[in-house]
Scaffold this active site. Structure first.
Site, mmCIF file in Angstrom:
data_model
loop_
_atom_site.group_PDB
_atom_site.id
_atom_site.type_symbol
_atom_site.label_atom_id
_atom_site.label_comp_id
_atom_site.label_asym_id
_atom_site.label_seq_id
_atom_site.Cartn_x
_atom_site.Cartn_y
_atom_site.Cartn_z
ATOM 1 N N SER A 106 0.813 -1.213 0.000
ATOM 2 C CA SER A 106 0.000 0.000 0.000
ATOM 3 C C SER A 106 0.850 1.268 0.000
ATOM 4 O O SER A 106 1.935 1.300 0.593
ATOM 5 C CB SER A 106 -0.898 0.005 1.245
ATOM 6 O OG SER A 106 -1.531 1.259 1.420
ATOM 7 N N TYR A 130 -2.280 5.643 -4.579
ATOM 8 C CA TYR A 130 -3.285 6.701 -4.560
ATOM 9 C C TYR A 130 -2.653 7.905 -5.245
ATOM 10 O O TYR A 130 -1.507 8.256 -4.949
ATOM 11 C CB TYR A 130 -3.649 7.106 -3.130
ATOM 12 C CG TYR A 130 -4.419 6.071 -2.348
ATOM 13 C CD1 TYR A 130 -5.704 5.701 -2.732
ATOM 14 C CD2 TYR A 130 -3.864 5.489 -1.210
ATOM 15 C CE1 TYR A 130 -6.423 4.763 -1.991
ATOM 16 C CE2 TYR A 130 -4.578 4.558 -0.467
ATOM 17 C CZ TYR A 130 -5.849 4.200 -0.856
ATOM 18 O OH TYR A 130 -6.556 3.281 -0.134
ATOM 19 N N THR A 156 -5.774 2.585 -7.204
ATOM 20 C CA THR A 156 -7.055 2.509 -6.491
ATOM 21 C C THR A 156 -7.939 3.652 -6.968
ATOM 22 O O THR A 156 -7.571 4.822 -6.861
ATOM 23 C CB THR A 156 -6.852 2.565 -4.979
ATOM 24 O OG1 THR A 156 -6.162 1.372 -4.568
ATOM 25 C CG2 THR A 156 -8.187 2.616 -4.246
ATOM 26 N N LYS A 236 -8.048 -0.869 -9.480
ATOM 27 C CA LYS A 236 -8.747 -1.498 -8.358
ATOM 28 C C LYS A 236 -9.938 -0.637 -7.944
ATOM 29 O O LYS A 236 -9.797 0.578 -7.769
ATOM 30 C CB LYS A 236 -7.779 -1.651 -7.175
ATOM 31 C CG LYS A 236 -8.385 -2.179 -5.885
ATOM 32 C CD LYS A 236 -7.291 -2.301 -4.827
ATOM 33 C CE LYS A 236 -7.822 -2.768 -3.497
ATOM 34 N NZ LYS A 236 -8.565 -1.712 -2.775
ATOM 35 N N HIS A 260 -13.466 -1.802 -1.701
ATOM 36 C CA HIS A 260 -12.606 -1.305 -0.614
ATOM 37 C C HIS A 260 -12.997 -1.953 0.718
ATOM 38 O O HIS A 260 -12.955 -1.324 1.779
ATOM 39 C CB HIS A 260 -12.709 0.225 -0.505
ATOM 40 C CG HIS A 260 -11.404 0.892 -0.193
ATOM 41 N ND1 HIS A 260 -10.593 1.454 -1.158
ATOM 42 C CD2 HIS A 260 -10.760 1.101 0.977
ATOM 43 C CE1 HIS A 260 -9.522 1.976 -0.588
ATOM 44 N NE2 HIS A 260 -9.589 1.764 0.711
#
Length: 365
Positions: A106, A130, A156, A236, A260
């Site tokens: 992440s 992100y 994402t 995603k 999520h």
């Protein structure tokens, strides 16, 4: 106590993690309807098992974007692994490599990309991104990940703003002072100000949120990412045929059907239900994966029967870490692997290539 199934790890984590950490990992948005539906939807799917098939030799391996993994379960991107275990994402990376599967690290890791990479050299790793208002910081992260040997970039798409997670609001969730969002240190002034927790969870007055995330991101930003890297791009957060079509049109190599973990828009579809629509829209042009609600090896089999190439687990990976770090996460993966192999055999499939929609009753969806 004997750890027999994933719910045993969940019970352990709930008992022994600090309440604020447990609540953060467990949280869903609003009423948690979608979070819970992710699990319940699997229970409505029934198998159509075939008998008298030779299952004396089983092959549960598969490939994702050309890389072989030992079985079709990877580790989804989740933030703040040090809340579950002191070594954090380094333990996650080591467990994934030991089990020969994919770990998606992440943006909001409590270890740097360099630390994650060094902890498990040679492991199959993708990087979840992100896009922030500070585009230079996002660009730098992409280039760091590629230079460190990460093999995929996971964008994402479902987080222009953070969903309302009530327990985090009640708890005033923040990272402990000794933990940092390591990959973003120095990137944003917001990370340097008090209170010391990452900007995604900053609940400002009147329910608004101050965040470094860029809510203006559009499909055209995929072209921007493609200009930065040669890594394959996986998107995603797709839940509809319309967005699946757009993803293919914009040249992504993979789609992760995801809501999520039910942490964003509540009362959207369960991911296993959305999977059918996305797979139909994609028509084999890109690989499709799914996360959310996978708790048993039979869930993995159902997802593959409905067209997923691989599934990714989020919360169960954190429960494994909370139990015994790297060893606990390996235990979680091993249980899923054993259950998947057994479910395949009992359904009459000796290899992953034999799994298809004929194995499930779609009328129950």
């Amino acid at each position: 106590m004997a750890m027999v199934c994933l719910s045993d790890f969940e019970a352990y984590a709930k008992k022994y993690l600090p309440k604020i950490a447990w609540d953060y990992f467990a949280a869903g948005a609003d009423d948690c309807t979608t979070r819970d539906e992710n699990i319940l939807a699997y229970k409505r799917i029934r198998f159509r098992p075939r008998m008298l098939r030779d299952v004396s030799v089983m092959d549960i391996r598969t490939k994702i974007l050309g890389s072989e993994i030992s079985f079709p379960v990877g580790i989804a991107p989740t933030g703040f692994h040090q809340l579950a275990w002191p070594d954090g994402e380094k333990s996650t990376a080591r467990a994934a490599r030991a089990m020969n599967t994919c770990y998606i690290a992440s943006t909001y890791s409590t270890c740097t990309l360099e630390e994650i990479s060094a902890a498990a050299p040679g492991g199959l790793r993708w990087f979840q991104l992100y896009i922030h208002r500070n585009r230079a910081a996002s660009q730098q992260l992409v280039r760091r990940a590629e230079a460190l040997g990460f093999q995929g970039l996971v964008l994402t798409a479902d987080l222009p703003y953070t969903g309302k997670r009530r327990d985090d609001v009640r708890n005033g969730f923040r990272l402990p002072p000794h933990m940092k969002v390591k990959n973003l240190e120095g990137a944003f002034e917001v990370c340097k100000t008090s209170p010391p927790f990452h900007s995604l969870l900053w609940h400002a007055p009147h329910g608004t949120k101050t965040t470094g995330l860029d809510p203006s991101v559009t499909w055209n930003d995929i072209y921007w990412l493609q200009s930065l890297t040669r890594l394959p791009i996986i998107i995603k957060g797709i839940l509809t045929r319309e967005d699946a079509e757009l993803a293919v049109r914009h040249g992504v190599q993979g789609i992760i059907v995801s809501n999520h973990g039910g942490r964003q828009l509540d009362e959207g579809p369960a991911t296993i239900d959305a999977l059918v629509e996305v797979v139909e829209a994609v028509r084999g042009r890109v690989e499709v994966y799914v996360d959310g609600g996978i708790r048993k090896g039979s869930d993995v089999l159902k997802a593959l029967a409905l067209g997923a190439k691989c599934v990714f687990i989020g919360r169960p990976a954190l429960w494994g870490l909370a139990y015994k770090g790297e060893e606990g996460l390996q235990d979680v993966l091993r249980i899923l692997q054993d259950e998947f192999r057994l479910s395949m055999a009992l359904a009459g499939c000796a290899s992953v290539s034999e799994i298809g929609q004929h194995l499930v009753q779609l009328s129950k969806l």
